[in-house]
Motif scaffolding. Structure first.
Motif, PDB file in Angstrom:
ATOM      1  N   ILE A 147       0.828  -1.209   0.000  1.00  0.00           N
ATOM      2  CA  ILE A 147       0.000   0.000   0.000  1.00  0.00           C
ATOM      3  C   ILE A 147       0.857   1.251   0.000  1.00  0.00           C
ATOM      4  O   ILE A 147       0.539   2.246  -0.666  1.00  0.00           O
ATOM      5  CB  ILE A 147      -0.966  -0.025   1.214  1.00  0.00           C
ATOM      6  N   GLU A 148       1.964   1.194   0.726  1.00  0.00           N
ATOM      7  CA  GLU A 148       2.869   2.351   0.741  1.00  0.00           C
ATOM      8  C   GLU A 148       3.436   2.611  -0.651  1.00  0.00           C
ATOM      9  O   GLU A 148       3.621   3.758  -1.055  1.00  0.00           O
ATOM     10  CB  GLU A 148       4.006   2.104   1.733  1.00  0.00           C
ATOM     11  N   LEU A 149       3.674   1.524  -1.404  1.00  0.00           N
ATOM     12  CA  LEU A 149       4.225   1.669  -2.753  1.00  0.00           C
ATOM     13  C   LEU A 149       3.152   2.056  -3.762  1.00  0.00           C
ATOM     14  O   LEU A 149       3.412   2.835  -4.688  1.00  0.00           O
ATOM     15  CB  LEU A 149       4.897   0.352  -3.184  1.00  0.00           C
ATOM     16  N   GLN A 150       1.942   1.489  -3.584  1.00  0.00           N
ATOM     17  CA  GLN A 150       0.835   1.764  -4.503  1.00  0.00           C
ATOM     18  C   GLN A 150      -0.432   2.091  -3.695  1.00  0.00           C
ATOM     19  O   GLN A 150      -1.320   1.260  -3.558  1.00  0.00           O
ATOM     20  CB  GLN A 150       0.572   0.570  -5.407  1.00  0.00           C
ATOM     21  N   PRO A 151      -0.514   3.303  -3.158  1.00  0.00           N
ATOM     22  CA  PRO A 151      -1.634   3.664  -2.283  1.00  0.00           C
ATOM     23  C   PRO A 151      -2.987   3.732  -2.983  1.00  0.00           C
ATOM     24  O   PRO A 151      -4.015   3.813  -2.317  1.00  0.00           O
ATOM     25  CB  PRO A 151      -1.223   5.042  -1.749  1.00  0.00           C
ATOM     26  N   ASP A 152      -3.000   3.666  -4.318  1.00  0.00           N
ATOM     27  CA  ASP A 152      -4.271   3.722  -5.043  1.00  0.00           C
ATOM     28  C   ASP A 152      -4.677   2.365  -5.603  1.00  0.00           C
ATOM     29  O   ASP A 152      -5.559   2.280  -6.464  1.00  0.00           O
ATOM     30  CB  ASP A 152      -4.171   4.734  -6.189  1.00  0.00           C
ATOM     31  N   SER A 153      -4.073   1.300  -5.112  1.00  0.00           N
ATOM     32  CA  SER A 153      -4.400  -0.040  -5.593  1.00  0.00           C
ATOM     33  C   SER A 153      -5.544  -0.636  -4.767  1.00  0.00           C
ATOM     34  O   SER A 153      -5.356  -1.036  -3.618  1.00  0.00           O
ATOM     35  CB  SER A 153      -3.171  -0.955  -5.506  1.00  0.00           C
ATOM     36  N   GLY A 154      -6.703  -0.707  -5.360  1.00  0.00           N
ATOM     37  CA  GLY A 154      -7.852  -1.272  -4.656  1.00  0.00           C
ATOM     38  C   GLY A 154      -7.657  -2.731  -4.313  1.00  0.00           C
ATOM     39  O   GLY A 154      -8.096  -3.202  -3.264  1.00  0.00           O
ATOM     40  N   GLU A 155      -6.957  -3.468  -5.180  1.00  0.00           N
ATOM     41  CA  GLU A 155      -6.760  -4.902  -4.960  1.00  0.00           C
ATOM     42  C   GLU A 155      -5.984  -5.160  -3.668  1.00  0.00           C
ATOM     43  O   GLU A 155      -6.277  -6.113  -2.937  1.00  0.00           O
ATOM     44  CB  GLU A 155      -6.022  -5.518  -6.147  1.00  0.00           C
ATOM     45  N   THR A 156      -5.005  -4.314  -3.372  1.00  0.00           N
ATOM     46  CA  THR A 156      -4.209  -4.499  -2.154  1.00  0.00           C
ATOM     47  C   THR A 156      -5.059  -4.268  -0.912  1.00  0.00           C
ATOM     48  O   THR A 156      -4.980  -5.024   0.069  1.00  0.00           O
ATOM     49  CB  THR A 156      -3.005  -3.551  -2.145  1.00  0.00           C
ATOM     50  N   TYR A 157      -5.896  -3.235  -0.954  1.00  0.00           N
ATOM     51  CA  TYR A 157      -6.800  -2.992   0.186  1.00  0.00           C
ATOM     52  C   TYR A 157      -7.790  -4.147   0.340  1.00  0.00           C
ATOM     53  O   TYR A 157      -8.120  -4.543   1.458  1.00  0.00           O
ATOM     54  CB  TYR A 157      -7.562  -1.680  -0.020  1.00  0.00           C
ATOM     55  N   ARG A 158      -8.243  -4.675  -0.787  1.00  0.00           N
ATOM     56  CA  ARG A 158      -9.172  -5.810  -0.758  1.00  0.00           C
ATOM     57  C   ARG A 158      -8.528  -7.004  -0.057  1.00  0.00           C
ATOM     58  O   ARG A 158      -9.120  -7.613   0.842  1.00  0.00           O
ATOM     59  CB  ARG A 158      -9.581  -6.174  -2.188  1.00  0.00           C
ATOM     60  N   LYS A 173     -11.222   2.224   2.197  1.00  0.00           N
ATOM     61  CA  LYS A 173     -10.395   2.647   1.063  1.00  0.00           C
ATOM     62  C   LYS A 173     -10.828   1.941  -0.223  1.00  0.00           C
ATOM     63  O   LYS A 173     -10.824   2.554  -1.295  1.00  0.00           O
ATOM     64  CB  LYS A 173      -8.920   2.352   1.347  1.00  0.00           C
ATOM     65  N   LEU A 174     -11.216   0.676  -0.107  1.00  0.00           N
ATOM     66  CA  LEU A 174     -11.681  -0.073  -1.278  1.00  0.00           C
ATOM     67  C   LEU A 174     -12.934   0.576  -1.861  1.00  0.00           C
ATOM     68  O   LEU A 174     -13.071   0.697  -3.085  1.00  0.00           O
ATOM     69  CB  LEU A 174     -11.960  -1.523  -0.884  1.00  0.00           C
ATOM     70  N   VAL A 175     -13.817   1.024  -0.984  1.00  0.00           N
ATOM     71  CA  VAL A 175     -15.027   1.715  -1.436  1.00  0.00           C
ATOM     72  C   VAL A 175     -14.668   3.052  -2.080  1.00  0.00           C
ATOM     73  O   VAL A 175     -15.198   3.417  -3.138  1.00  0.00           O
ATOM     74  CB  VAL A 175     -16.006   1.924  -0.258  1.00  0.00           C
ATOM     75  N   GLU A 176     -13.757   3.779  -1.447  1.00  0.00           N
ATOM     76  CA  GLU A 176     -13.365   5.087  -1.976  1.00  0.00           C
ATOM     77  C   GLU A 176     -12.716   4.977  -3.350  1.00  0.00           C
ATOM     78  O   GLU A 176     -13.006   5.763  -4.257  1.00  0.00           O
ATOM     79  CB  GLU A 176     -12.378   5.768  -1.014  1.00  0.00           C
ATOM     80  N   ILE A 177     -11.855   3.979  -3.519  1.00  0.00           N
ATOM     81  CA  ILE A 177     -11.081   3.870  -4.757  1.00  0.00           C
ATOM     82  C   ILE A 177     -11.895   3.252  -5.895  1.00  0.00           C
ATOM     83  O   ILE A 177     -11.895   3.750  -7.025  1.00  0.00           O
ATOM     84  CB  ILE A 177      -9.807   3.033  -4.510  1.00  0.00           C
ATOM     85  N   GLU A 178     -12.601   2.147  -5.589  1.00  0.00           N
ATOM     86  CA  GLU A 178     -13.252   1.385  -6.652  1.00  0.00           C
ATOM     87  C   GLU A 178     -14.780   1.403  -6.604  1.00  0.00           C
ATOM     88  O   GLU A 178     -15.425   0.944  -7.543  1.00  0.00           O
ATOM     89  CB  GLU A 178     -12.803  -0.088  -6.595  1.00  0.00           C
ATOM     90  N   GLN A 179     -15.350   1.891  -5.496  1.00  0.00           N
ATOM     91  CA  GLN A 179     -16.792   1.715  -5.271  1.00  0.00           C
ATOM     92  C   GLN A 179     -17.154   0.241  -5.484  1.00  0.00           C
ATOM     93  O   GLN A 179     -18.184  -0.094  -6.097  1.00  0.00           O
ATOM     94  CB  GLN A 179     -17.625   2.605  -6.199  1.00  0.00           C
ATOM     95  N   ALA A 180     -16.299  -0.643  -4.954  1.00  0.00           N
ATOM     96  CA  ALA A 180     -16.436  -2.079  -5.187  1.00  0.00           C
ATOM     97  C   ALA A 180     -17.659  -2.642  -4.458  1.00  0.00           C
ATOM     98  O   ALA A 180     -17.941  -2.284  -3.311  1.00  0.00           O
ATOM     99  CB  ALA A 180     -15.182  -2.812  -4.718  1.00  0.00           C
ATOM    100  N   GLU A 181     -18.351  -3.543  -5.139  1.00  0.00           N
ATOM    101  CA  GLU A 181     -19.558  -4.145  -4.567  1.00  0.00           C
ATOM    102  C   GLU A 181     -19.253  -4.854  -3.250  1.00  0.00           C
ATOM    103  O   GLU A 181     -19.947  -4.671  -2.255  1.00  0.00           O
ATOM    104  CB  GLU A 181     -20.168  -5.127  -5.572  1.00  0.00           C
TER     105      GLU A 181
END
Length: 270
Positions: free
Chosen positions: A24-35, A56-64
């Motif tokens: 996450i520190e390297l790729q803070p916008d990766s939804g998959e890592t938060y998932r 964060k997953l909701v914020e980045i991807e609005q993931a179901e």
């Protein structure tokens, strides 16, 4: 010292958490890592720790699944705190529980705007409404579930119980009968249909007394309750509460011998 399987699992999960945090520190916008981080926390029972990555997953991807799991997490934390309140009587636990229930509702409602067909979110939202004491909204949400899946006995049953607790006896009867059409041996529905008729009859009798009228119509509801209550004790002959309820119903209907036998059975079991 011998390393146990539990120790090995904990070590593995701790390493996974650390790895995902580094990612996450390297790729803070990766939804998959938060998932992945959220699911590791959920798998290890660290419910509260899953909130941040799910948010964060909701914020980045609005993931179901982000909306769904975050809503369910908030609901679970609310249930846990309400249980703590029941035992410890600390009012702060109740306040925090209500906050979690409301956060669950907000999250799930946002999720359902984007994913209206997600039945898991619909069910969780209904539970959160009930937890928050928002019964009218819970009833409306339950109706949606029934309308979407009319052959789902659990949805029918839950909807019926909400209607029963709201003293909407005729509507509760309809839903519980439908649940029993789907599964004639559905014990919870059998029991609650019997209770519906008893409470319905009691309410009718009380209303007649308040109006100063004499009516025997309420007894028809008690008669309707009998086969369901009798089936409950047939399935569970050690159920003291139902034997007592049966005794009262028999008494109202003038079935003295049956009433005495029911009360005697309850006393023996007690």
């Amino acid at each position: 010292n011998k390393v146990t399987d539990e120790d090995s699992s904990k070590m593995y999960f701790d390493m996974a958490v650390e790895a995902y945090k580094n990612a996450i520190e390297l790729q803070p916008d990766s939804g998959e890592t938060y998932r992945n981080l959220a699911f590791v926390h959920l798998t290890t029972g660290k419910t509260e720790e899953s909130i941040e990555p799910l948010t964060k997953l909701v914020e980045i991807e609005q993931a179901e699944e982000g909306y769904q799991y975050l809503g369910e997490v908030y609901y679970t934390l609310g249930v846990n705190l309400m249980n703590d309140f029941k035992f410890g009587k600390n009012p702060q636990d109740s306040v925090k529980a209500m906050d979690y229930y409301n956060k669950s509702i907000v999250t799930l409602e946002e999720g359902l705007k984007k994913y209206p067909e997600n039945s898991e979110m619909q069910v969780a939202r209904t539970s959160a409404y009930i937890g928050a004491g928002r019964i009218a909204e819970a009833i409306a949400a339950s109706k949606i579930l029934v309308d979407n899946e009319p052959n789902n006995k659990i949805y029918r049953y839950n909807y019926g119980v909400l209607l029963l607790n709201s003293e909407k006896y005729a509507e509760a009867e309809t839903q519980l009968l439908e649940a029993l059409k789907i599964d004639p041996e559905y014990e919870n529905a059998i029991y609650n249909l019997g209770v519906t008729y008893v409470k319905w009859g009691t309410a009718m009798n009380k209303e007649a007394e308040q109006q100063g009228t004499i009516s025997e119509d309420y007894k028809k509801k008690y008669e309707a309750a009998l086969p369901y209550l009798e089936k409950v004790v047939e399935k569970d002959p050690t159920n003291v509460a139902i034997w007592e309820l049966l005794g009262k119903v028999y008494s109202v209907l003038g079935m003295t011998e049956d009433a005495n036998n029911a009360f005697k059975k309850a006393d023996e079991l007690r």
